[in-house]
Write an enzyme that holds these catalytic residues in place. Structure first.
Site, PDB file in Angstrom:
ATOM      1  N   THR A  42      13.341   3.842   1.930  1.00  0.00           N
ATOM      2  CA  THR A  42      14.062   4.958   2.569  1.00  0.00           C
ATOM      3  C   THR A  42      15.393   5.254   1.860  1.00  0.00           C
ATOM      4  O   THR A  42      16.166   6.076   2.323  1.00  0.00           O
ATOM      5  CB  THR A  42      14.350   4.658   4.062  1.00  0.00           C
ATOM      6  OG1 THR A  42      15.353   3.634   4.157  1.00  0.00           O
ATOM      7  CG2 THR A  42      13.103   4.203   4.801  1.00  0.00           C
ATOM      8  N   SER A  85      16.364  -0.267  15.877  1.00  0.00           N
ATOM      9  CA  SER A  85      17.058   0.949  15.432  1.00  0.00           C
ATOM     10  C   SER A  85      16.226   2.198  15.746  1.00  0.00           C
ATOM     11  O   SER A  85      16.769   3.241  16.100  1.00  0.00           O
ATOM     12  CB  SER A  85      17.405   0.877  13.941  1.00  0.00           C
ATOM     13  OG  SER A  85      16.277   1.095  13.125  1.00  0.00           O
ATOM     14  N   GLU A 126      29.831   5.917   4.629  1.00  0.00           N
ATOM     15  CA  GLU A 126      29.764   4.469   4.843  1.00  0.00           C
ATOM     16  C   GLU A 126      29.663   3.780   3.483  1.00  0.00           C
ATOM     17  O   GLU A 126      29.215   2.638   3.392  1.00  0.00           O
ATOM     18  CB  GLU A 126      28.638   4.087   5.798  1.00  0.00           C
ATOM     19  CG  GLU A 126      27.290   4.674   5.512  1.00  0.00           C
ATOM     20  CD  GLU A 126      26.286   4.328   6.605  1.00  0.00           C
ATOM     21  OE1 GLU A 126      26.032   3.140   6.806  1.00  0.00           O
ATOM     22  OE2 GLU A 126      25.768   5.254   7.253  1.00  0.00           O
ATOM     23  N   CYS A 155      25.948   6.880   9.880  1.00  0.00           N
ATOM     24  CA  CYS A 155      25.516   8.209   9.420  1.00  0.00           C
ATOM     25  C   CYS A 155      26.145   9.352  10.212  1.00  0.00           C
ATOM     26  O   CYS A 155      25.962  10.528   9.878  1.00  0.00           O
ATOM     27  CB  CYS A 155      23.995   8.321   9.512  1.00  0.00           C
ATOM     28  SG  CYS A 155      23.161   7.085   8.548  1.00  0.00           S
ATOM     29  N   ASP A 196       0.865  -1.186   0.000  1.00  0.00           N
ATOM     30  CA  ASP A 196       0.000   0.000   0.000  1.00  0.00           C
ATOM     31  C   ASP A 196       0.909   1.246   0.000  1.00  0.00           C
ATOM     32  O   ASP A 196       1.734   1.397   0.912  1.00  0.00           O
ATOM     33  CB  ASP A 196      -0.873  -0.035   1.273  1.00  0.00           C
ATOM     34  CG  ASP A 196      -1.828   1.152   1.363  1.00  0.00           C
ATOM     35  OD1 ASP A 196      -1.637   2.136   0.613  1.00  0.00           O
ATOM     36  OD2 ASP A 196      -2.744   1.103   2.208  1.00  0.00           O
ATOM     37  N   ASN A 224      17.198   8.901   2.348  1.00  0.00           N
ATOM     38  CA  ASN A 224      18.292   8.863   3.323  1.00  0.00           C
ATOM     39  C   ASN A 224      19.622   8.943   2.576  1.00  0.00           C
ATOM     40  O   ASN A 224      19.903   8.095   1.723  1.00  0.00           O
ATOM     41  CB  ASN A 224      18.221   7.569   4.143  1.00  0.00           C
ATOM     42  CG  ASN A 224      19.170   7.597   5.345  1.00  0.00           C
ATOM     43  OD1 ASN A 224      19.908   8.560   5.546  1.00  0.00           O
ATOM     44  ND2 ASN A 224      19.136   6.552   6.145  1.00  0.00           N
ATOM     45  N   SER A 235      24.260   4.648  13.386  1.00  0.00           N
ATOM     46  CA  SER A 235      24.029   3.338  13.984  1.00  0.00           C
ATOM     47  C   SER A 235      25.313   2.785  14.565  1.00  0.00           C
ATOM     48  O   SER A 235      26.415   3.154  14.177  1.00  0.00           O
ATOM     49  CB  SER A 235      23.459   2.392  12.931  1.00  0.00           C
ATOM     50  OG  SER A 235      22.138   2.779  12.668  1.00  0.00           O
ATOM     51  N   LYS A 260       8.949  10.723  15.347  1.00  0.00           N
ATOM     52  CA  LYS A 260       8.967   9.858  16.537  1.00  0.00           C
ATOM     53  C   LYS A 260       9.978  10.384  17.555  1.00  0.00           C
ATOM     54  O   LYS A 260       9.741  10.354  18.770  1.00  0.00           O
ATOM     55  CB  LYS A 260       9.350   8.425  16.155  1.00  0.00           C
ATOM     56  CG  LYS A 260       8.257   7.626  15.460  1.00  0.00           C
ATOM     57  CD  LYS A 260       8.804   6.257  15.061  1.00  0.00           C
ATOM     58  CE  LYS A 260       7.827   5.439  14.238  1.00  0.00           C
ATOM     59  NZ  LYS A 260       6.635   5.037  14.970  1.00  0.00           N
ATOM     60  N   HIS A 314      19.182  14.123  11.850  1.00  0.00           N
ATOM     61  CA  HIS A 314      19.465  13.060  10.887  1.00  0.00           C
ATOM     62  C   HIS A 314      18.108  12.474  10.504  1.00  0.00           C
ATOM     63  O   HIS A 314      17.295  12.153  11.390  1.00  0.00           O
ATOM     64  CB  HIS A 314      20.365  11.987  11.518  1.00  0.00           C
ATOM     65  CG  HIS A 314      20.399  10.730  10.712  1.00  0.00           C
ATOM     66  ND1 HIS A 314      20.791  10.726   9.388  1.00  0.00           N
ATOM     67  CD2 HIS A 314      20.059   9.433  11.002  1.00  0.00           C
ATOM     68  CE1 HIS A 314      20.710   9.491   8.919  1.00  0.00           C
ATOM     69  NE2 HIS A 314      20.263   8.694   9.876  1.00  0.00           N
TER      70      HIS A 314
END
Ligand code: HMG
Length: 365
Positions: free
Chosen positions: A163, A211, A88, A120, A36, A290, A320, A254, A245
């Site tokens: 992403t 994560s 990275e 990152c 979706d 990203n 991370s 969030k 970030h």
């Protein structure tokens, strides 16, 4: 250049940004994967992924961003005493990406050249080191060229696929014409396997839900330290922007919710501060996806564009593994002109939009 070893006023003297020439809307990816489209656009807040054609990669992005930064700077390539690339997307286990970029730019001689890796967070670490190098006096008045560049790809059909993105941000660290960078910074780290890429593997492994939790915990810790004894809502309110970030926009939402909870802001205040201070800076991120090390710096560049002298913003970096850092930047006189904005916006609108068939062929290549 001033050859004194006294500490120098330091900050970002010029910025240059670059994205690759292809883009695909996440709705096209949703159709390909039978998902979706609202999951990607509403659930994750994604819009468009920046993609590289065959034969185009991280060095091309880094070189273009660096050339743009150098063009809008009053100094010369010979005035650079440090080149550091946070990435990275390394091409070699030994040879730093900075050597590939320095070769193309003609940067050589009495120059410290290296690559920084911390997912990152690597681009931010390169910037922090360059700022501290100048502030210590070790730079003897010379400038640093810092580049955050990545091509972010997940394995086909990975939950992170929507992403994806790519891009580079180059910063000349010298006099604070665009922005000064505070020496005072708020770091937080915990060793974790939230997102990692074992040696020899092409794509990252991700513990997705974990994560998200790591990122939110880091954000709440860094903002708690930054606010200190102050009224956090007033301190946040006084900012021109809070830049994050942005692995995908909903992650940032969030994190702001978690920050609001930690300061016991009302839901209304949190939502308003997110809309006013955070969302405007995410404009380029949603058009790019990203870009790993570049992600935060696209948001900072967007927020600085058009800022008045003295406007303050915060930058929250997350990588991370995991490590995070939050610090302030204050706009200088060149922010109002925002010379970095027009080339990026022209590049974003000139991108070729590809469909799902071309994407499948690209990934197969
Ligand atoms: P997932 O697990 O497949 O997705 O992938 P989900 O089922 O959790 O759904 C995502 C959201 O969409 C949820 O919203 C769903 O409710 C909603 P939430 O409840 O979380 O608010 N949703 C819908 N909404 C509207 N209509 C629908 C619908 N269906 C579902 N029909 C995941 C999500 C983030 C795990 C995945 O994209 C992923 O693995 N991404 C990569 C990891 C990542 O970005 N992590 C972020 C923190 S780590 C970080 O920032 C570092 C990083 O940049 C790397 C580095 O440092 O180098 C990644």
């Amino acid at each position: 250049m001033n050859e004194t070893n006294a500490p120098q006023p330091t900050g970002i003297a010029a910025l240059g940004l670059a994205v690759p020439p292809l883009a695909m809307d996440v709705t096209e990816l949703a159709a390909l994967r039978g998902v979706d489209p609202d999951k990607y656009t509403v659930g994750l807040g994604c819009r468009t992924m920046a993609l590289c054609p065959d034969g185009f990669g991280v060095v091309d992005l880094a070189e273009t961003a660096a050339r743009r930064a150098l063009e809008s700077w009053s100094g010369r390539v010979e005035d650079i005493g440090l080149i550091a690339v946070g990435t990275e997307s390394a091409l070699d286990m030994s040879r730093p990406l900075s050597a590939f970029v320095a070769d193309r730019l003609g940067v050589r001689g009495a120059v410290r050249s290296y690559e920084v890796k911390h997912a990152c967070y690597g681009g931010t670490l390169a910037l922090r080191q360059a700022v501290e190098w100048r502030a210590s006096g070790a730079a003897r008045g010379r400038a640093a060229l810092v580049i955050a560049a990545d091509v972010a790809l997940y394995a086909p059909e990975d939950p992170g696929e929507a992403t994806q993105g790519a891009g580079a941000v180059a910063m000349i660290v010298h006099t604070p014409d665009v922005a000064s960078v505070a020496l005072d910074a708020h770091a937080y780290s915990e060793p974790a396997f939230d997102f990692w890429r074992p040696v020899g593997e092409s794509f990252p492994r991700v513990d997705g839900k974990f994560s998200l939790e790591c990122y939110q915990r880091a954000a709440a810790s860094c903002f708690g330290s930054w606010a200190g004894e102050r009224d956090a809502r007033e301190a946040f309110e006084a900012l021109r922007a809070a830049c994050f970030h942005a692995p995908f926009p909903k992650m940032v939402k969030k994190a702001v919710d978690r920050i609001g909870e930690s300061f016991e802001w009302s839901a209304e205040d949190t939502a308003r501060l997110y809309a006013e201070k955070v969302v405007p800076a995410l404009e380029w991120n949603t058009a790019i996806g990203n870009s790993y090390t570049g992600s935060l710096w696209f948001a900072v560049a967007r927020a600085l564009a058009g800022a008045e002298v003295g406007d303050r913003l915060v930058a929250f970096s997350y990588g991370s593994g995991f490590g995070a850092e939050l610090f302030e930047l204050t706009a200088g006189p060149a922010a109002a002109r925002a010379e970095w904005a027009a080339p990026l916006e022209a590049e974003l609108s000139a991108r070729e939009r590809i469909d799902r068939d071309r994407y499948v062929a690209l990934r197969a290549g």
